[in-house]
Design a protein around this motif. Structure first.
Motif, PDB file in Angstrom:
ATOM      1  N   THR A   1      -9.416  13.052   2.366  1.00  0.00           N
ATOM      2  CA  THR A   1      -8.372  13.303   1.624  1.00  0.00           C
ATOM      3  C   THR A   1      -8.401  13.832   0.378  1.00  0.00           C
ATOM      4  OG1 THR A   1      -6.713  12.110   0.180  1.00  0.00           O
ATOM      5  CG2 THR A   1      -8.871  11.522  -0.559  1.00  0.00           C
ATOM      6  N   LEU A   2      -7.476  15.525   0.437  1.00  0.00           N
ATOM      7  CA  LEU A   2      -7.447  16.074  -1.249  1.00  0.00           C
ATOM      8  C   LEU A   2      -8.526  15.909  -2.217  1.00  0.00           C
ATOM      9  CD1 LEU A   2      -7.536  19.567  -0.295  1.00  0.00           C
ATOM     10  CD2 LEU A   2      -4.835  19.390  -1.153  1.00  0.00           C
ATOM     11  N   TYR A   3      -7.757  14.786  -2.701  1.00  0.00           N
ATOM     12  CA  TYR A   3      -7.966  14.931  -4.421  1.00  0.00           C
ATOM     13  C   TYR A   3      -7.636  13.712  -4.298  1.00  0.00           C
ATOM     14  CZ  TYR A   3      -2.973  15.342  -5.387  1.00  0.00           C
ATOM     15  OH  TYR A   3      -1.899  15.226  -4.959  1.00  0.00           O
ATOM     16  N   PRO A   4      -8.482  12.831  -5.573  1.00  0.00           N
ATOM     17  CA  PRO A   4      -8.131  11.353  -6.207  1.00  0.00           C
ATOM     18  C   PRO A   4      -7.055  11.879  -7.031  1.00  0.00           C
ATOM     19  CG  PRO A   4     -10.138  13.050  -7.761  1.00  0.00           C
ATOM     20  CD  PRO A   4      -9.098  13.675  -6.565  1.00  0.00           C
TER      21      PRO A   4
ATOM     22  N   LYS B   1     -15.303  26.513   3.956  1.00  0.00           N
ATOM     23  CA  LYS B   1     -13.793  26.658   4.125  1.00  0.00           C
ATOM     24  C   LYS B   1     -12.841  27.280   3.479  1.00  0.00           C
ATOM     25  CE  LYS B   1     -14.322  22.989   7.701  1.00  0.00           C
ATOM     26  NZ  LYS B   1     -13.204  21.539   7.713  1.00  0.00           N
ATOM     27  N   ASP B   2     -11.966  28.319   3.837  1.00  0.00           N
ATOM     28  CA  ASP B   2     -11.054  28.645   3.031  1.00  0.00           C
ATOM     29  C   ASP B   2     -10.240  28.412   2.661  1.00  0.00           C
ATOM     30  OD1 ASP B   2      -9.557  29.738   6.134  1.00  0.00           O
ATOM     31  OD2 ASP B   2     -10.074  31.647   5.125  1.00  0.00           O
ATOM     32  N   PHE B   3      -9.071  27.910   2.486  1.00  0.00           N
ATOM     33  CA  PHE B   3      -7.231  27.300   2.293  1.00  0.00           C
ATOM     34  C   PHE B   3      -6.920  26.916   4.139  1.00  0.00           C
ATOM     35  CE2 PHE B   3      -3.673  25.261   1.247  1.00  0.00           C
ATOM     36  CZ  PHE B   3      -3.942  24.238   0.200  1.00  0.00           C
ATOM     37  N   SER B   4      -6.915  28.099   4.523  1.00  0.00           N
ATOM     38  CA  SER B   4      -6.193  28.133   5.790  1.00  0.00           C
ATOM     39  C   SER B   4      -6.854  27.356   6.666  1.00  0.00           C
ATOM     40  CB  SER B   4      -5.687  29.473   6.600  1.00  0.00           C
ATOM     41  OG  SER B   4      -5.212  30.473   5.421  1.00  0.00           O
ATOM     42  N   THR B   5      -8.305  27.350   6.452  1.00  0.00           N
ATOM     43  CA  THR B   5      -8.641  26.320   7.922  1.00  0.00           C
ATOM     44  C   THR B   5      -9.163  25.647   7.955  1.00  0.00           C
ATOM     45  OG1 THR B   5     -10.832  28.617   8.036  1.00  0.00           O
ATOM     46  CG2 THR B   5     -11.381  26.262   8.561  1.00  0.00           C
TER      47      THR B   5
ATOM     48  N   ILE C   1       0.747  -0.851  -0.102  1.00  0.00           N
ATOM     49  CA  ILE C   1       0.363   0.186   0.114  1.00  0.00           C
ATOM     50  C   ILE C   1       1.090   1.457   0.104  1.00  0.00           C
ATOM     51  CG2 ILE C   1      -1.608   1.346   1.506  1.00  0.00           C
ATOM     52  CD1 ILE C   1      -2.979  -0.903   0.105  1.00  0.00           C
ATOM     53  N   ILE C   2       0.754   2.249  -1.025  1.00  0.00           N
ATOM     54  CA  ILE C   2       1.873   3.426  -0.949  1.00  0.00           C
ATOM     55  C   ILE C   2       0.513   4.477  -0.268  1.00  0.00           C
ATOM     56  CG2 ILE C   2       2.738   2.486  -3.128  1.00  0.00           C
ATOM     57  CD1 ILE C   2       0.638   4.887  -4.813  1.00  0.00           C
ATOM     58  N   PRO C   3       1.764   5.710   0.383  1.00  0.00           N
ATOM     59  CA  PRO C   3       0.660   6.989   0.875  1.00  0.00           C
ATOM     60  C   PRO C   3      -0.254   7.281  -0.585  1.00  0.00           C
ATOM     61  CG  PRO C   3       3.719   7.327   0.718  1.00  0.00           C
ATOM     62  CD  PRO C   3       3.312   5.670  -0.367  1.00  0.00           C
ATOM     63  N   SER C   4      -1.124   7.223  -1.415  1.00  0.00           N
ATOM     64  CA  SER C   4      -1.760   7.941  -1.772  1.00  0.00           C
ATOM     65  C   SER C   4      -2.932   8.772  -1.255  1.00  0.00           C
ATOM     66  CB  SER C   4      -2.542   7.068  -2.704  1.00  0.00           C
ATOM     67  OG  SER C   4      -3.856   6.167  -1.604  1.00  0.00           O
ATOM     68  N   MET C   5      -3.141   8.995  -0.499  1.00  0.00           N
ATOM     69  CA  MET C   5      -4.263   9.930   0.253  1.00  0.00           C
ATOM     70  C   MET C   5      -2.785  11.430   0.393  1.00  0.00           C
ATOM     71  SD  MET C   5      -6.004   7.874   3.408  1.00  0.00           S
ATOM     72  CE  MET C   5      -6.609   9.744   3.697  1.00  0.00           C
ATOM     73  N   ARG C   6      -4.275  12.573   0.292  1.00  0.00           N
ATOM     74  CA  ARG C   6      -3.077  13.545   0.498  1.00  0.00           C
ATOM     75  C   ARG C   6      -4.123  14.654   1.068  1.00  0.00           C
ATOM     76  NH1 ARG C   6      -0.125  10.230  -2.010  1.00  0.00           N
ATOM     77  NH2 ARG C   6       0.601  11.365  -4.099  1.00  0.00           N
ATOM     78  N   ALA C   7      -2.995  15.639   1.968  1.00  0.00           N
ATOM     79  CA  ALA C   7      -3.691  16.546   3.018  1.00  0.00           C
ATOM     80  C   ALA C   7      -3.116  18.107   2.316  1.00  0.00           C
ATOM     81  CB  ALA C   7      -3.316  16.639   4.398  1.00  0.00           C
ATOM     82  N   PRO C   8      -3.541  18.995   2.629  1.00  0.00           N
ATOM     83  CA  PRO C   8      -3.441  20.481   2.767  1.00  0.00           C
ATOM     84  C   PRO C   8      -2.630  21.140   2.641  1.00  0.00           C
ATOM     85  CG  PRO C   8      -5.418  20.083   3.378  1.00  0.00           C
ATOM     86  CD  PRO C   8      -5.198  19.356   3.041  1.00  0.00           C
ATOM     87  N   HIS C   9      -1.315  21.534   2.571  1.00  0.00           N
ATOM     88  CA  HIS C   9       0.029  22.183   2.915  1.00  0.00           C
ATOM     89  C   HIS C   9       0.041  23.185   2.017  1.00  0.00           C
ATOM     90  CE1 HIS C   9       3.386  22.308   5.664  1.00  0.00           C
ATOM     91  NE2 HIS C   9       4.259  22.231   3.942  1.00  0.00           N
ATOM     92  N   LYS C  10       0.999  23.922   2.305  1.00  0.00           N
ATOM     93  CA  LYS C  10       1.485  25.370   2.081  1.00  0.00           C
ATOM     94  C   LYS C  10       3.075  25.658   2.116  1.00  0.00           C
ATOM     95  CE  LYS C  10       0.342  29.663   1.144  1.00  0.00           C
ATOM     96  NZ  LYS C  10       0.383  30.901   1.972  1.00  0.00           N
ATOM     97  N   LYS C  11       3.728  25.256   0.911  1.00  0.00           N
ATOM     98  CA  LYS C  11       5.079  25.391   1.138  1.00  0.00           C
ATOM     99  C   LYS C  11       5.293  27.344   0.663  1.00  0.00           C
ATOM    100  CE  LYS C  11       9.859  23.331   0.163  1.00  0.00           C
ATOM    101  NZ  LYS C  11      10.160  21.846   0.082  1.00  0.00           N
ATOM    102  N   GLY C  12       5.518  28.096   1.242  1.00  0.00           N
ATOM    103  CA  GLY C  12       6.047  29.375   0.730  1.00  0.00           C
ATOM    104  C   GLY C  12       4.812  29.614   0.352  1.00  0.00           C
ATOM    105  N   SER C  13       4.885  29.919  -0.670  1.00  0.00           N
ATOM    106  CA  SER C  13       3.810  30.399  -1.673  1.00  0.00           C
ATOM    107  C   SER C  13       3.096  29.471  -2.141  1.00  0.00           C
ATOM    108  CB  SER C  13       3.285  31.705  -2.630  1.00  0.00           C
ATOM    109  OG  SER C  13       4.702  31.441  -3.332  1.00  0.00           O
TER     110      SER C  13
ATOM    111  N   ILE D   1      -6.667  23.247   6.049  1.00  0.00           N
ATOM    112  CA  ILE D   1      -5.085  23.470   6.804  1.00  0.00           C
ATOM    113  C   ILE D   1      -5.014  22.542   8.040  1.00  0.00           C
ATOM    114  CG2 ILE D   1      -2.794  23.561   7.632  1.00  0.00           C
ATOM    115  CD1 ILE D   1      -2.660  24.470   4.449  1.00  0.00           C
ATOM    116  N   GLU D   2      -5.870  24.263   8.917  1.00  0.00           N
ATOM    117  CA  GLU D   2      -5.630  23.824  10.112  1.00  0.00           C
ATOM    118  C   GLU D   2      -6.767  22.826  11.031  1.00  0.00           C
ATOM    119  OE1 GLU D   2      -7.423  27.464  11.213  1.00  0.00           O
ATOM    120  OE2 GLU D   2      -5.521  29.127  10.322  1.00  0.00           O
ATOM    121  N   THR D   3      -7.324  22.502  10.318  1.00  0.00           N
ATOM    122  CA  THR D   3      -8.984  21.526  10.918  1.00  0.00           C
ATOM    123  C   THR D   3      -8.740  20.364   9.939  1.00  0.00           C
ATOM    124  OG1 THR D   3     -10.170  22.185   9.061  1.00  0.00           O
ATOM    125  CG2 THR D   3     -10.303  22.875  10.550  1.00  0.00           C
TER     126      THR D   3
END
Length: 317
Positions: free
Chosen positions: A177-180, A294-298, A146-158, A300-302
């Motif tokens: 998960t964030l996207y398929p 929910k905005d993108f910052s929210t 099983i691979i890590p195919s799930m995704r969570a929202p995150h920012k690296k700089g901009s 990430i936080e939740t």
């Protein structure tokens, strides 16, 4: 998102009795089979789905595959959507959603195989009170890992830079998960079209799926992964996304960052970084501003991670 209709449809052959029966009921599921390998692999895949999945089948192929009448004779229960050349993922999925007329549609590819598909359980999730808008599978590689195919929202700089993590395989409970990943999933057709489908003007599969997932999540529609649905890529040990920058990635970032929620009220804001003025004025201010839950910052936080990855995620931060 709009796209040109540059394909032809060759409908499956049905007896008259079945056609009359279907006038009075809606089919629950369509399976969209996306051609992405050799001709032999395509035929093997079409044969397997014809024999093992008793649902409405659609195959998206290019005219370069040969005489369509040969396919129709060999696979009479499959509707073929034929493009003059191979289109990008989003265009194919949008077409399947437009043409299938079912409650749900499942996107699969010829270079993968279904290992587990607990249909009754998956449909119960999709019809529950707090139903997700889409369900995506746990994914295994050629070594059956099983691979890590799930995704969570995150920012690296901009830059939007999603975090990868593993699904929970200990139970069939679904986790957000964030996207398929690779575009594979079981979608509620009405909700897919309500978020305006894939943006076919984005030039890569990664940015298309990321953009779709962001819109789902911002508008309050969850995408969830469950081990009741598992697929395997038998010829691929490593399944790496191409996250290379593209010219139109400004559109994705503008949709993600241009709405900010302050004390329960949405505001459209310009920001430094990857910014698209046209998307901001034509989409964000006129439509998206009123749809964001929910905005993108929210996000990430939740975000709720699977228990198996909680500790490693905390360490990475």
């Amino acid at each position: 998102m709009s796209q040109s209709k540059n394909y032809k449809i060759y409908h499956r052959k049905q007896d008259l009795g079945k056609k009359i029966e279907q006038l009075h009921r809606s089919e629950q599921l369509a399976i969209g089979i996306i051609d992405g390998g050799s001709l032999e692999l395509l035929k093997d895949t079409l044969t397997w789905y014809s024999q093992n999945m008793n649902y409405c089948l659609h195959a998206v192929i290019s005219s370069e595959r040969g005489d369509i009448s040969t396919f129709q004779v060999e696979y009479p229960d499959i509707t073929f959507i034929v493009y003059p050349s191979s289109p990008i993922l989003g265009e194919m999925v949008n077409t399947i959603a437009d043409e299938c007329f079912t409650t749900y549609f499942l996107i699969v590819k010829t270079d993968m195989e279904i290992i587990r598909f607990e249909g009754a359980y998956l449909f119960s999730l999709l019809s529950s009170k707090d139903a997700p808008a889409a369900l995506v599978p746990a994914i295994a590689n050629s070594a059956k890992e099983i691979i890590p195919s799930m995704r969570a929202p995150h920012k690296k700089g901009s830059l939007i830079d999603p975090i990868s993590y593993f699904p929970d395989m200990a139970s069939t409970d679904s986790n957000q998960t964030l996207y398929p990943f690779r575009g594979i999933g079981l979608f509620d057709r009405a909700l897919f079209q309500r978020v305006r489908s894939y943006d076919v003007e984005l030039e890569s599969e990664y940015w298309q799926t990321l953009d779709l997932g962001i819109r789902y999540n911002l508008f309050g529609n969850n995408i969830e992964c469950t081990s009741a649905f598992i697929v395997r890529f038998p010829a691929s040990l490593s399944l790496i996304e191409d996250r290379s920058p593209i010219e139109s990635m400004d559109k994705v970032h503008t949709r993600a960052f241009a709405v900010e929620n302050i004390n329960g009220k949405n505001f459209a804001r310009k920001f430094r970084g990857y910014f698209d003025r046209k998307v901001f004025s034509d989409e964000v201010k006129k439509r998206q501003l009123f749809l964001v839950k929910k905005d993108f910052s929210t996000l990430i936080e939740t975000w709720k991670y699977t228990d198996i990855e909680n500790e490693s995620h905390k360490e990475s931060k």
